[in-house]
Design a protein around this motif. Sequence first.
Motif, PDB file in Angstrom:
ATOM      1  N   ALA A 172      40.642  50.757  55.085  1.00  0.00           N
ATOM      2  CA  ALA A 172      39.822  51.941  55.345  1.00  0.00           C
ATOM      3  C   ALA A 172      40.438  53.190  54.716  1.00  0.00           C
ATOM      4  O   ALA A 172      39.729  54.088  54.249  1.00  0.00           O
ATOM      5  CB  ALA A 172      39.674  52.128  56.845  1.00  0.00           C
ATOM      6  N   GLU A 173      41.761  53.247  54.685  1.00  0.00           N
ATOM      7  CA  GLU A 173      42.455  54.426  54.142  1.00  0.00           C
ATOM      8  C   GLU A 173      42.207  54.588  52.646  1.00  0.00           C
ATOM      9  O   GLU A 173      42.285  55.697  52.122  1.00  0.00           O
ATOM     10  CB  GLU A 173      43.954  54.322  54.428  1.00  0.00           C
ATOM     11  N   ASN A 193      37.064  49.825  56.107  1.00  0.00           N
ATOM     12  CA  ASN A 193      37.578  48.760  55.245  1.00  0.00           C
ATOM     13  C   ASN A 193      36.435  48.008  54.580  1.00  0.00           C
ATOM     14  O   ASN A 193      35.341  47.866  55.140  1.00  0.00           O
ATOM     15  CB  ASN A 193      38.540  47.824  55.993  1.00  0.00           C
ATOM     16  N   GLU A 197      36.062  44.463  52.553  1.00  0.00           N
ATOM     17  CA  GLU A 197      36.732  43.218  52.154  1.00  0.00           C
ATOM     18  C   GLU A 197      36.021  42.563  50.977  1.00  0.00           C
ATOM     19  O   GLU A 197      35.004  43.060  50.478  1.00  0.00           O
ATOM     20  CB  GLU A 197      36.821  42.304  53.383  1.00  0.00           C
ATOM     21  N   CYS A 227      48.421  50.500  58.573  1.00  0.00           N
ATOM     22  CA  CYS A 227      49.379  49.529  58.033  1.00  0.00           C
ATOM     23  C   CYS A 227      50.397  50.240  57.144  1.00  0.00           C
ATOM     24  O   CYS A 227      50.231  51.411  56.779  1.00  0.00           O
ATOM     25  CB  CYS A 227      48.646  48.422  57.270  1.00  0.00           C
TER      26      CYS A 227
HETATM   27  N1  THU Z   1      43.027  47.395  57.819  1.00  0.00           N
HETATM   28  C1  THU Z   1      42.692  48.660  57.453  1.00  0.00           C
HETATM   29  O1  THU Z   1      41.585  48.919  56.945  1.00  0.00           O
HETATM   30  N2  THU Z   1      43.596  49.647  57.666  1.00  0.00           N
HETATM   31  C2  THU Z   1      44.785  49.469  58.294  1.00  0.00           C
HETATM   32  O2  THU Z   1      45.597  50.416  58.359  1.00  0.00           O
HETATM   33  C3  THU Z   1      45.082  48.185  58.930  1.00  0.00           C
HETATM   34  C4  THU Z   1      44.316  47.040  58.382  1.00  0.00           C
HETATM   35  C5  THU Z   1      42.050  46.320  57.557  1.00  0.00           C
HETATM   36  C6  THU Z   1      42.407  45.439  56.378  1.00  0.00           C
HETATM   37  C7  THU Z   1      41.600  44.188  56.682  1.00  0.00           C
HETATM   38  O3  THU Z   1      40.284  44.368  56.158  1.00  0.00           O
HETATM   39  C8  THU Z   1      41.531  44.155  58.191  1.00  0.00           C
HETATM   40  O4  THU Z   1      41.950  45.438  58.651  1.00  0.00           O
HETATM   41  C9  THU Z   1      42.430  43.084  58.824  1.00  0.00           C
HETATM   42  O5  THU Z   1      43.741  43.209  58.359  1.00  0.00           O
END
Ligand code: THU
Length: 137
Positions: free
Chosen positions: A64-65, A52, A54, A96
């Motif tokens: 991350a996906e 991920n 931000e 998510c």
């Molecule tokens: N996050 C992901 O990268 N992938 C997911 O499937 C779940 C959430 C990240 C987004 C954000 O940067 C952090 O987790 C907290 O939500």
Amino acid sequence: MTQEVNGTADVDWDALRKTARDAMNRAYAPYSGYPVGVAALVDDGRTVSGCNVENASYGLGLCAECGLVSELQNSGGGRLTHFTCVDKHGEILVPCGRCRQLLYEFGGPGLLLETPAGVLPLSEMLPQAFGPGHLTK
Ligand code: THU
């Protein structure tokens, strides 16, 4: 090499999780403090991964996906066959909801996900998915 292209029995989930953990250690998550790493096998034997990333404008953060599907496309395309996601402890994490849709685009209902409840097809994690097929009806 224990990985079998398109197979399920011989997939080295430990190795895939290690790739996801390595990606998680490269995450940029200063706002949430919640680094995530993902990795997936492609139907030609490639491995792709992501972390991920931000942003100070919070809503612009990339899961991350997002990085994983970008790497998939930018390294030759293909179909995702096996996927894993880890949190900052390296523990298996569910993707998510939005990211399940990203995965559906490139893996379809048969994509196998490592989850806290075991390995499950995406069809069980995103039932009745909307997808590319709807656009051609
Ligand atoms: N996050 C992901 O990268 N992938 C997911 O499937 C779940 C959430 C990240 C987004 C954000 O940067 C952090 O987790 C907290 O939500």
